[in-house]
Design a protein around this motif. Sequence first.
Motif, short mmCIF file in Angstrom:
data_model
loop_
_atom_site.label_atom_id
_atom_site.label_comp_id
_atom_site.label_asym_id
_atom_site.label_seq_id
_atom_site.Cartn_x
_atom_site.Cartn_y
_atom_site.Cartn_z
N GLU A 99 0.29 1.77 -5.03
CA GLU A 99 0.08 2.42 -3.73
C GLU A 99 0.05 3.94 -3.88
OE1 GLU A 99 -0.71 1.11 -0.91
OE2 GLU A 99 -0.48 -0.98 -1.50
N ILE A 111 3.29 8.07 1.81
CA ILE A 111 3.55 6.80 1.13
C ILE A 111 5.05 6.53 1.07
CG2 ILE A 111 3.58 5.74 -1.17
CD1 ILE A 111 1.03 5.19 0.23
N GLN A 153 -3.26 5.03 -5.50
CA GLN A 153 -4.37 4.97 -4.54
C GLN A 153 -4.29 6.11 -3.54
OE1 GLN A 153 -4.22 1.04 -2.83
NE2 GLN A 153 -5.07 0.04 -4.65
N ALA A 154 -3.07 6.44 -3.11
CA ALA A 154 -2.91 7.54 -2.16
C ALA A 154 -3.31 8.87 -2.78
CB ALA A 154 -1.46 7.60 -1.68
N ALA A 178 0.05 13.15 0.98
CA ALA A 178 -0.18 11.72 0.78
C ALA A 178 1.04 11.06 0.15
CB ALA A 178 -1.41 11.50 -0.09
N LYS A 185 -7.13 8.97 -3.01
CA LYS A 185 -7.77 9.20 -1.71
C LYS A 185 -7.60 10.65 -1.23
CE LYS A 185 -7.19 4.44 -0.04
NZ LYS A 185 -6.45 3.56 0.91
#
Length: 229
Positions: A199, A176, A202-203, A172, A206
């Motif tokens: 960002e 990104i 959040q990556a 991830a 997730k």
Amino acid sequence: MPSFSDNRQCWRRDMNNRRDDARLTVARHAARLFLDNGLGETSGAEIAAASGLSERTVWRYFASKESCVEPLFLSTALRFHTKLRQWPRNVSIDAHLHECCRLDDATPQDMIDGILVVRLLTRMEAEPALRAVWLSASHQVEQDMIGIIADRLDRSKKDFDVRLCAATVAAAMRLIDETISIAAIEHGQQFTTEQIAQEMAQAIRKASTLPICDPITPNVFGVPSHSSP
């Protein structure tokens, strides 16, 4: 008085540091040459000349000309991982990266290196050899993530679930980096360091297959308790 063994260890550390510094210097010059002329049009002799080293020394440090940029990829990743290692257990990933962004200690050279990496990442489609080096660096990032996750959860680095989580989080983070680089260079989008941190948080959230992103507090039996992923 330092012993012979202590002096020998200090000497080895100094030699390793000098070697790492030399490799990073070569990486910076190689990156600029690749960006200006293309990988295929850049020779090992040109990289050596730009770096102020003999071509023989360059080949002693690197197996191929494309691998010359790997220390640059790793140095930028190391800065981020240093911040992750400082992640308090009672703080969420979002709050920690926001704080890191607020207290960003990037030097001018760090920022120059970051720009070089961003530009290199946008060349990978046209230069598959660069992608191979990037993926190799990303594998080393994954190995580092194993330790960070294992320490946060008080679990073994050999634990399959820890290694799986490290693999998905590292992937991830790589995605990104690639996405933001392409958006910035090819589409002219601008990002603040705070937006990039958001960002990335959040990556990571997730991608995490283990509950590492929220505060973790040891319970009375010494086993970490945590929120759901």
